[in-house]
Design an enzyme around this catalytic site. Structure first.
Site, PDB file in Angstrom:
ATOM      1  N   GLU A 197     -10.271 -13.880   4.891  1.00 59.44           N
ATOM      2  CA  GLU A 197      -9.967 -13.806   3.478  1.00 59.44           C
ATOM      3  C   GLU A 197      -8.572 -14.337   3.151  1.00 59.44           C
ATOM      4  OE1 GLU A 197     -10.213  -9.964   1.740  1.00 59.44           O
ATOM      5  OE2 GLU A 197     -10.263 -10.789  -0.275  1.00 59.44           O
ATOM      6  N   ASP A 198      -7.584 -13.933   3.942  1.00 60.51           N
ATOM      7  CA  ASP A 198      -6.195 -14.242   3.592  1.00 60.51           C
ATOM      8  C   ASP A 198      -5.630 -15.484   4.271  1.00 60.51           C
ATOM      9  OD1 ASP A 198      -6.384 -11.996   2.124  1.00 60.51           O
ATOM     10  OD2 ASP A 198      -5.158 -10.729   3.435  1.00 60.51           O
TER      11      ASP A 198
ATOM     12  N   ASP B 230      -9.357   0.338   7.347  1.00 60.11           N
ATOM     13  CA  ASP B 230      -8.532  -0.556   6.536  1.00 60.11           C
ATOM     14  C   ASP B 230      -8.031   0.187   5.297  1.00 60.11           C
ATOM     15  OD1 ASP B 230      -7.460  -2.859   5.314  1.00 60.11           O
ATOM     16  OD2 ASP B 230      -9.380  -3.330   4.349  1.00 60.11           O
TER      17      ASP B 230
ATOM     18  N   ASP C 149      -7.246  32.301   0.367  1.00 61.05           N
ATOM     19  CA  ASP C 149      -7.807  31.827   1.629  1.00 61.05           C
ATOM     20  C   ASP C 149      -7.385  30.400   1.895  1.00 61.05           C
ATOM     21  OD1 ASP C 149      -9.203  31.527  -0.699  1.00 61.05           O
ATOM     22  OD2 ASP C 149     -11.125  31.230   0.268  1.00 61.05           O
TER      23      ASP C 149
ATOM     24  N   HIS D 207      -0.151  -4.224   9.529  1.00 60.51           N
ATOM     25  CA  HIS D 207      -1.347  -3.635   8.905  1.00 60.51           C
ATOM     26  C   HIS D 207      -2.568  -3.719   9.836  1.00 60.51           C
ATOM     27  CE1 HIS D 207      -4.556  -2.780   6.110  1.00 60.51           C
ATOM     28  NE2 HIS D 207      -4.977  -4.037   6.129  1.00 60.51           N
TER      29      HIS D 207
ATOM     30  N   HIS E 260      -9.471  -8.418  10.699  1.00 60.96           N
ATOM     31  CA  HIS E 260     -10.290  -8.164   9.511  1.00 60.96           C
ATOM     32  C   HIS E 260      -9.853  -8.931   8.264  1.00 60.96           C
ATOM     33  CE1 HIS E 260      -7.161  -5.167   8.528  1.00 60.96           C
ATOM     34  NE2 HIS E 260      -7.563  -5.325   7.285  1.00 60.96           N
TER      35      HIS E 260
HETATM   36 MN    MN Z   1      -6.777  -5.049   5.226  1.00 64.48          MN
END
Ligand code: MN
Length: 731
Positions: free
Chosen positions: A87-88, A150, A270, A59, A83
């Site tokens: 957080e993770d 992201d 169109d 990712h 990124h």
């Molecule tokens: Mn992410």
């Protein structure tokens, strides 16, 4: 519009692929540091898996690759790798600061903050969501660009999460990230996200479009190839080299067109767009001239975004022409630089060597918003300012709680009320826009906060149909009106029949008990009792027609009919007519009269209706039934009679005489030109009357014979297409 940048999910991508990509535009970047950032990310995410079952690190690599495709600077690429680590994983911002650099740490911290915004929470509301995004953007615009990359990859791999989560994330993307990408001018990301949103929010529509677009692929590819070749040759004739691309438009833009016009895919012609890239601005305009002289341009479709760029910096010439195979095609003309700006928007201004400040210069509006944000505490005031900035596409309207709705341009508070819920729309008595009362006709603008005022006693009225713009609201209002009308007719019918029954010392209840009511409607070939009431109430059936099917009343009725004192003159006449009609049955009338098979029908001269016109019938003494247009006002004055339901007989083929008046500029030969036009379409001219008007104008009245209204319309528009013709109308 063009997917020149491909953001597909790449399975086997490595950090070296990303580095090779960056090398193409920024060879002197610090690649050792970039590898170090990647190593930190890989180490931190070790053991984590994506919903797809792949290693998590795939990712961040894809996110970094998207940023490289947008030609972002080294810090952004590294922030792409890192990124999610704060957080993770257990990585601290200070770790990134030490290991990599403070700037990357700051971007990652900004991203972590954004990811903590609960965009769906009702309490916070949409205004607050945007406010937080703006704050994040203003600190460093790269935060939002990395966030978009992201989101792009998450949308690309959304099929691996649950249905409910797909819908939620897609909606959030459409509400927040698509407007942001659009405002930042990153069109490649914007249109890709829109298509992905459509795919997950309306998979049925998405796959139907995909199938339709794919179906004629080889034919279309040939067509695109041929058109590009023609364009290229035309430009070469004038000594101009160009790069030309052509492809079908994005699904989402086709979808939006379908919903805006309320039509099906087949009716959208169109769907092809071409882009011509030339080397400078002078050549852009020269190219436009060449294209317009080679193909017929569609009036009103030329836009000059070079002279007047869009607020997000987008520049290009747009035009629409009738292509080589009589199909409408859209053509965009721009220079290389403009093309890069169009694809990557603010990122294009983000020259990796020039540092933060030159990048930010293009984003005055973010600066201003941030400044403004510090001085206001109230969301609606803040949104007042944001509203003009997000004004791309349709209009975004907010509820007082901060939910956002996208409506089409020209939408009114009534459209908004119906967009919330048909019940809210039906009960709408007024609206407050940004706290002020407005008329229901008020045209909403992006960012307006609309509070709908409702009342239990309110019901939709007919004139609402002239106010609303959306097909949803129109349908709901019509459905309601029809329902109310049927209810009214039912009540009236009930009352009329009850009155009639009482005259014969019985009642609806008593007859129902005796099972005679069923016989009444079955005898009149209706499907149920309600239908019978409605028919009587709307005048489609007479009370008498019902009564005579009730066995216990039959004898009494016959007796009465002999004396005929109870019936009015007109009733008697209508009875005679229906009896006569039953005797001689010929099916050659242009008009079908309800309840009566075939009958003497006269087309009224005052309004001269032709098939296709809405009509109404009048039973008149001595002259049968006269048929007028529904709009005719003269019938009420001259004739005394009774309404009867009439409709056009679809099986009846006959030419109807009708007069049209054509006003033209006085020019020799004009009468014969118009006559030829009419004759060539197979329509007979019975007579023509010509008159000269002042100002060198001419007036002609043609009596022509047409099958129906649509043929008349066709003729009128053909006549109108002559440039000398000023107006064509029915008389
Ligand atoms: Mn992410």
């Amino acid at each position: 519009m063009f997917k020149s940048l491909d953001f597909s999910h790449e399975r086997d991508i490595t950090v070296e692929d990303v580095i090779r990509k960056v090398q193409t535009y920024y060879p002197e970047a610090d690649f050792d540091l970039m590898r170090k950032a990647f190593a930190l990310a890989e180490e931190s995410h070790k053991g984590q898996m994506r919903s797809s079952g792949e290693e998590y690190i795939i990712h961040p690599i894809n996110v970094a690759m998207t940023l490289a495709k947008l030609r972002m600077d080294a810090d952004s690429i590294m922030a792409g790798f890192l990124h999610d680590v704060v957080e993770d994983c257990d990585v601290l911002p200070t770790d990134i600061e030490k290991e990599i650099n403070p700037s990357v740490a700051m971007i990652v911290v900004g991203l972590t903050k954004i990811s903590k915004i609960n965009f769906r929470s009702k309490e916070e509301g949409q205004a607050e969501n945007f406010r937080k995004m703006i704050v994040a953007m203003a600190k460093d615009i790269r935060v939002v660009i990395v966030k978009l990359a992201d989101r792009m990859h998450n949308m690309r791999t959304l099929q691996y999460v649950s249905d409910a989560k797909q819908k939620k994330i897609a909606q959030e993307t459409l509400d927040i990230y698509v407007p942001l990408a659009s405002r930042l001018g990153i069109n490649s990301v914007k249109s890709e996200l829109e298509d992905l949103c459509l795919r997950f929010m309306h998979p049925d529509i998405y796959y139907r479009l995909a199938e339709k677009v794919a179906m004629k692929k080889s034919e279309r590819d040939d067509y695109i190839g041929d058109t590009i070749e023609i364009l290229r040759e035309k430009l070469l004739d004038h000594g101009m080299k160009s790069e030309i691309k052509g492809r079908p438009k994005h699904f989402y833009s086709i979808y939006k067109k379908m919903t805006a016009r309320g039509v099906d895919f087949e009716q959208i012609h169109d769907i092809l767009a071409f882009r011509v890239i030339v080397s400078n601005i002078t050549q852009c305009y020269k190219t436009l001239g060449i294209i317009h002289s080679a193909f017929t341009p569609i009036p009103g479709r030329f836009k000059d975004y070079i002279a007047i760029p869009k607020v997000n910096g987008y520049q290009s010439l747009h035009t629409m022409v009738i292509g080589p195979k009589a199909e409408r095609i859209e053509i965009q003309i721009r220079t290389d630089e403009m093309d890069e700006v169009a694809e990557t928007g603010v990122a294009a201004h983000w020259k990796y060597k020039e540092g933060i400040h030159s990048g930010r210069a293009k984003l005055d509006w973010v600066e201003q918003l941030l400044e403004f944000n510090q001085n206001v505490t109230n969301n609606s005031e803040f949104m007042d300012v944001v509203k003009n900035d997000l004004n791309v596409g349709g209009v975004f309207i907010f509820t007082p709680r901060g939910d956002v709705f996208e409506l089409r341009h020209g939408a009114t508070p009534l459209d908004f009320a119906f967009a919330i819920h048909s019940e809210v729309g039906s009960r709408c008595v007024g609206a407050k826009v940004n706290g002020k009362m407005v008329p229901l006709r008020y045209t909403l603008r992006s960012g307006d906060t609309v509070e709908v005022l409702t009342s239990k006693n309110q019901t939709p009225s007919k004139d609402w149909l002239n106010i609303v713009k959306s097909s949803r609201a129109k349908t709901k209002i019509k459905q309601h009106l029809l329902k109310v009308e049927r209810e009214n007719h039912k009540e009236i019918g009930k009352e009329l029949l009850e009155k009639a029954f009482r005259k014969y010392d019985t009642s609806t209840k008593a007859l129902e008990k005796a099972g005679e009511l069923d016989k009444a409607y079955q005898g009149s070939s209706l499907s149920n009792v309600d239908e019978m009431f409605i028919n009587v109430g709307s005048g489609k059936s007479t009370v008498h027609q019902i009564l005579k099917h009730i066995p216990s009343l039959k004898a009494k009725l016959l007796e009465e009919q002999k004396s005929k004192e109870e019936l009015s003159d007109i009733d008697q006449y209508s009875q005679k007519l229906s009896q006569a009609a039953r005797r001689k049955s010929h099916k050659d009338n242009a008009v079908i009269v309800d309840g009566l098979d075939d009958i003497m029908v006269r087309i009224a001269r005052c309004c001269n209706p032709i098939p296709g016109d809405p009509i109404k019938g009048y039973i008149t003494r001595g002259r049968g039934i006269t048929v007028h247009t529904a709009a005719c006002t003269r019938m009420d004055q001259g004739e005394m009679g009774r309404d009867v339901h009439v409709e056009w007989n679809p099986d009846f083929n006959f030419n109807h005489p009708v007069n049209i008046r054509v006003i033209t500029h006085d020019k020799p030969g004009i009468l014969s030109t118009i006559s030829k036009t009419i004759n060539n379409s197979g329509v007979n001219i019975r007579s023509a009357l010509a008159k000269s008007l002042p100002d060198r104008k001419g007036s002609f009245i043609f009596e022509i014979e047409v099958k129906d209204y649509s043929e008349l319309l066709k003729i009128c528009s053909q006549v109108e297409s002559h440039e000398e013709v000023i107006s064509v109308g029915r008389v």
